[in-house]
Design a protein around this motif. Sequence first.
Motif, PDB file in Angstrom:
ATOM      1  N   PRO A 125       0.850  -1.199   0.000  1.00  0.00           N
ATOM      2  CA  PRO A 125       0.000   0.000   0.000  1.00  0.00           C
ATOM      3  C   PRO A 125       0.883   1.245   0.000  1.00  0.00           C
ATOM      4  N   GLY A 126       0.974   1.909  -1.149  1.00  0.00           N
ATOM      5  CA  GLY A 126       1.887   3.037  -1.302  1.00  0.00           C
ATOM      6  C   GLY A 126       1.178   4.346  -1.544  1.00  0.00           C
ATOM      7  N   HIS A 127       1.914   5.315  -2.040  1.00  0.00           N
ATOM      8  CA  HIS A 127       1.524   6.720  -2.155  1.00  0.00           C
ATOM      9  C   HIS A 127       0.036   6.934  -2.453  1.00  0.00           C
ATOM     10  N   GLY A 128      -0.639   7.595  -1.514  1.00  0.00           N
ATOM     11  CA  GLY A 128      -2.056   7.887  -1.674  1.00  0.00           C
ATOM     12  C   GLY A 128      -2.436   9.134  -0.914  1.00  0.00           C
ATOM     13  N   ASN A 129      -3.683   9.190  -0.430  1.00  0.00           N
ATOM     14  CA  ASN A 129      -4.092  10.315   0.407  1.00  0.00           C
ATOM     15  C   ASN A 129      -5.275   9.906   1.280  1.00  0.00           C
ATOM     16  N   VAL A 130      -5.673  10.806   2.145  1.00  0.00           N
ATOM     17  CA  VAL A 130      -6.816  10.595   3.038  1.00  0.00           C
ATOM     18  C   VAL A 130      -7.862  11.654   2.712  1.00  0.00           C
ATOM     19  N   PHE A 131      -9.116  11.240   2.552  1.00  0.00           N
ATOM     20  CA  PHE A 131     -10.211  12.187   2.337  1.00  0.00           C
ATOM     21  C   PHE A 131     -11.381  11.764   3.215  1.00  0.00           C
ATOM     22  N   ASN A 132     -12.331  12.635   3.356  1.00  0.00           N
ATOM     23  CA  ASN A 132     -13.448  12.329   4.246  1.00  0.00           C
ATOM     24  C   ASN A 132     -14.779  12.760   3.655  1.00  0.00           C
ATOM     25  N   ILE A 133     -15.841  12.060   4.109  1.00  0.00           N
ATOM     26  CA  ILE A 133     -17.229  12.453   3.855  1.00  0.00           C
ATOM     27  C   ILE A 133     -17.820  12.660   5.242  1.00  0.00           C
ATOM     28  N   GLY A 134     -17.907  13.915   5.679  1.00  0.00           N
ATOM     29  CA  GLY A 134     -18.281  14.167   7.067  1.00  0.00           C
ATOM     30  C   GLY A 134     -17.207  13.621   7.988  1.00  0.00           C
ATOM     31  N   ASP A 135     -17.598  12.807   8.952  1.00  0.00           N
ATOM     32  CA  ASP A 135     -16.614  12.210   9.855  1.00  0.00           C
ATOM     33  C   ASP A 135     -16.262  10.783   9.448  1.00  0.00           C
ATOM     34  N   ASP A 136     -16.608  10.390   8.240  1.00  0.00           N
ATOM     35  CA  ASP A 136     -16.167   9.109   7.700  1.00  0.00           C
ATOM     36  C   ASP A 136     -14.905   9.367   6.880  1.00  0.00           C
ATOM     37  N   TYR A 137     -13.814   8.743   7.295  1.00  0.00           N
ATOM     38  CA  TYR A 137     -12.525   8.972   6.650  1.00  0.00           C
ATOM     39  C   TYR A 137     -12.102   7.739   5.846  1.00  0.00           C
ATOM     40  N   TYR A 138     -11.421   8.026   4.722  1.00  0.00           N
ATOM     41  CA  TYR A 138     -11.030   6.962   3.809  1.00  0.00           C
ATOM     42  C   TYR A 138      -9.560   7.123   3.419  1.00  0.00           C
ATOM     43  N   PHE A 139      -8.890   5.990   3.354  1.00  0.00           N
ATOM     44  CA  PHE A 139      -7.478   5.921   2.948  1.00  0.00           C
ATOM     45  C   PHE A 139      -7.434   5.356   1.540  1.00  0.00           C
ATOM     46  N   THR A 140      -6.934   6.141   0.611  1.00  0.00           N
ATOM     47  CA  THR A 140      -6.786   5.658  -0.760  1.00  0.00           C
ATOM     48  C   THR A 140      -5.305   5.500  -1.056  1.00  0.00           C
ATOM     49  N   TYR A 141      -4.946   4.476  -1.812  1.00  0.00           N
ATOM     50  CA  TYR A 141      -3.546   4.127  -1.972  1.00  0.00           C
ATOM     51  C   TYR A 141      -3.335   3.346  -3.261  1.00  0.00           C
ATOM     52  N   LEU A 142      -2.070   3.297  -3.691  1.00  0.00           N
ATOM     53  CA  LEU A 142      -1.740   2.408  -4.794  1.00  0.00           C
ATOM     54  C   LEU A 142      -1.473   1.014  -4.241  1.00  0.00           C
ATOM     55  N   GLU A 143      -1.836  -0.004  -4.993  1.00  0.00           N
ATOM     56  CA  GLU A 143      -1.558  -1.387  -4.609  1.00  0.00           C
ATOM     57  C   GLU A 143      -0.553  -1.938  -5.610  1.00  0.00           C
ATOM     58  N   PHE A 144       0.517  -2.574  -5.100  1.00  0.00           N
ATOM     59  CA  PHE A 144       1.668  -2.907  -5.922  1.00  0.00           C
ATOM     60  C   PHE A 144       1.647  -4.345  -6.451  1.00  0.00           C
ATOM     61  N   GLY A 145       0.549  -5.035  -6.284  1.00  0.00           N
ATOM     62  CA  GLY A 145       0.524  -6.458  -6.591  1.00  0.00           C
ATOM     63  C   GLY A 145       0.661  -6.849  -8.044  1.00  0.00           C
ATOM     64  N   ARG A 146       0.688  -5.878  -8.976  1.00  0.00           N
ATOM     65  CA  ARG A 146       0.938  -6.197 -10.389  1.00  0.00           C
ATOM     66  C   ARG A 146       2.404  -6.014 -10.741  1.00  0.00           C
ATOM     67  N   SER A 147       3.190  -5.476  -9.800  1.00  0.00           N
ATOM     68  CA  SER A 147       4.626  -5.288  -9.935  1.00  0.00           C
ATOM     69  C   SER A 147       4.956  -4.173 -10.936  1.00  0.00           C
ATOM     70  N   GLY A 148       5.977  -3.392 -10.611  1.00  0.00           N
ATOM     71  CA  GLY A 148       6.417  -2.322 -11.498  1.00  0.00           C
ATOM     72  C   GLY A 148       5.399  -1.204 -11.606  1.00  0.00           C
ATOM     73  N   THR A 149       5.470  -0.464 -12.714  1.00  0.00           N
ATOM     74  CA  THR A 149       4.530   0.638 -12.923  1.00  0.00           C
ATOM     75  C   THR A 149       3.268   0.121 -13.615  1.00  0.00           C
ATOM     76  N   ASN A 150       2.606  -0.786 -12.936  1.00  0.00           N
ATOM     77  CA  ASN A 150       1.332  -1.367 -13.387  1.00  0.00           C
ATOM     78  C   ASN A 150       0.376  -1.413 -12.203  1.00  0.00           C
ATOM     79  N   ARG A 151       0.294  -0.298 -11.491  1.00  0.00           N
ATOM     80  CA  ARG A 151      -0.410  -0.266 -10.217  1.00  0.00           C
ATOM     81  C   ARG A 151      -1.879   0.107 -10.397  1.00  0.00           C
ATOM     82  N   GLN A 152      -2.666  -0.113  -9.343  1.00  0.00           N
ATOM     83  CA  GLN A 152      -4.056   0.299  -9.354  1.00  0.00           C
ATOM     84  C   GLN A 152      -4.404   0.972  -8.035  1.00  0.00           C
ATOM     85  N   VAL A 153      -5.546   1.663  -8.030  1.00  0.00           N
ATOM     86  CA  VAL A 153      -5.946   2.468  -6.881  1.00  0.00           C
ATOM     87  C   VAL A 153      -7.017   1.764  -6.066  1.00  0.00           C
ATOM     88  N   TRP A 154      -6.812   1.736  -4.759  1.00  0.00           N
ATOM     89  CA  TRP A 154      -7.731   1.090  -3.832  1.00  0.00           C
ATOM     90  C   TRP A 154      -8.160   2.079  -2.746  1.00  0.00           C
TER      91      TRP A 154
END
Length: 458
Positions: free
Chosen positions: A262-291
Motif C-alpha cells: 500500500p503506497g503513495h495515496g491520500n486521506v479524504f473524508n465524507i463528514g466524519d467518515d474517513y477513507y485511505f486511498t492508496y496504490l496497490e503494488f501487486g501487479r509489480s512495477g509501474t502497473n499499479r491500481q488504486v484502492w
Amino acid sequence: MKLFKYLLGMGLCLSIAKATVAQTVRNYNPIIPDLIADPSIVKFGDTFYCYATTDGYDKGLATSGPPVLWQSKDLVNWSFDGIFFPSAAKQLFWAPSYAQKVGNDYFFYPTVNTHIYVAKASSPKGPFKLVGEDTFEKGKAPAPLVLMDGPKKTKGIDAEIFIDDDKTPYLFWAQRGAAKLKPNMTELDGNIQVIQTKRNGYSEGPIFFKRKGIYYYMYTLSGHEHYAYAYQYSKVSPFGPYEFPKEEIIAKTDTTEKIYGPGHGNVFNIGDDYYFTYLEFGRSGTNRQVWINKMEFNEDGTIKPVKLTNKGVNPLNVKDKGLKIEETSASSTKPEYKVPHIYDATLKRTEYYNPVNATDWSNGTRWMADAADSLATFTAKLSKPQTIKKVETYFVKPTAGHAYVLEGSLDGKSWVKCGGHEDVQIKSPHTDVLNKKFQYLRIKFLKGVAGIWEFKVY
C-alpha cells in the motif's frame, strides 16, 4: 471453420466463456478500470476528483501516461474525458496533489519531469496551466517550485497541499520536506522544514490532514511489495512538535488478503467518515491500481491500523443496474501472465485475460486480445433479445485513445452498426446510446489497445 483455422494458423485461439454479470458480493477494489497510481482524491460540490499518475506504458519510470482526471459522483463509477493539463501531455507527469480552491482559482501541484510545479485553473477539472508561461520547453518553462534535488536532502516530488483553518497554506513533499506557502500559493514562504519522524529511511508520498484539532502526518517506508505507511500527530501545528503513537504503522502488505505494497495515496473524508486511498503494488512495477479502505480512529484521536480489503467501500450504497450478459467470446485471448515479484516471494499472482473478465463488474480483471490479433473483436450475448438503452465500454489503456465499431444483432449472424467512432478519442468509458433491440453486441477495434476492463450494457 475457416476463421477458426485462420486463427490457429496465427497461433491464436477463439475464446468463448459464459459469464453472469450479477454477483452475490461485489468487490469495489480496485476503484478505477485502469492502471494508475499515486491517487489524490478530493470532493468539490457533488463530484469526487482523483488526480493520479497514469501507469501501464511499459517503460517504468522512463515514461508515463498523459494527465487525465478521473471523476465520480459515488466513488464507484469513475470516468474521464480528455487531457486536463495539456502542456504536460507529453512530459513525465507523476504524483500530483489534489487541487486546492483559493478565491476563484484552483491551484494544482504536479510533479513534471521530476520537479514540483504550480498550475492554476478556474475549475477543479481544468484545463490547468502553469503559473508563468505554460510550457515545458527548455529555456521558456517557469522555474519549478521545488527541484528534484530538494533543499536539506529532501526530494522535490510527491507534493501534498494543506490549508489550515486560519487559511495558511502548507506544502509537504518527499523525504520529509515541508514549508509554508505565500498567500499567492505560488512561492515558498520562510524556512524549509524537515519533519522529524520516528522511523528513518527513504520516504515518499506524504499525506497530511487535520481532524478534530489534530494534525496528522503520514509517510511511506520502503517500496514495492514492502511499501508501508507510518504516521505521527501534533496538537500544536503542522510543523510539530509531534507525538509518536504506539502503533505508528497503519498500512502494510497483508499476505493473507493478498494485498501488496500500500503506497503513495491520500486521506479524504465524507463528514466524519474517513477513507485511505492508496496504490496497490501487486501487479509489480509501474502497473499499479488504486484502492480505498475505511480509516477509523480511537477515542484519543490515534489512527487504528487500516484493514486492507478487496471488498473496499461503497459508502453511497450504489446498486449495479446492468443487463444480464449470458455469454462472451473474442477473436483471441492474450496468454496468461505470471506477475514477477521484486522483494516478496509470497507475491504469486497470475493474470488471465479471458473474455468473461470484461463482464464481471470488477476493475481488477480485463479481457485482452493476443498481440498478433490485428482484427480483434469482442462479442457479448444477452439472455434474450431486448431493448438496449446504452453501452459503456472501459477500454484497456484508455489514455492512449481508441477508435472502434459497435455492432448489434438479433441472431448472431446478421449485424448492423449501432455505435463507435472512427476517430481516436481519449476517454473512459466510451458511451454509445442505442435505444434498439438486440441480443448480441460486438466491438471491432480500429485503433488502440485491444482489451476491455468492463463492458456494461443498460
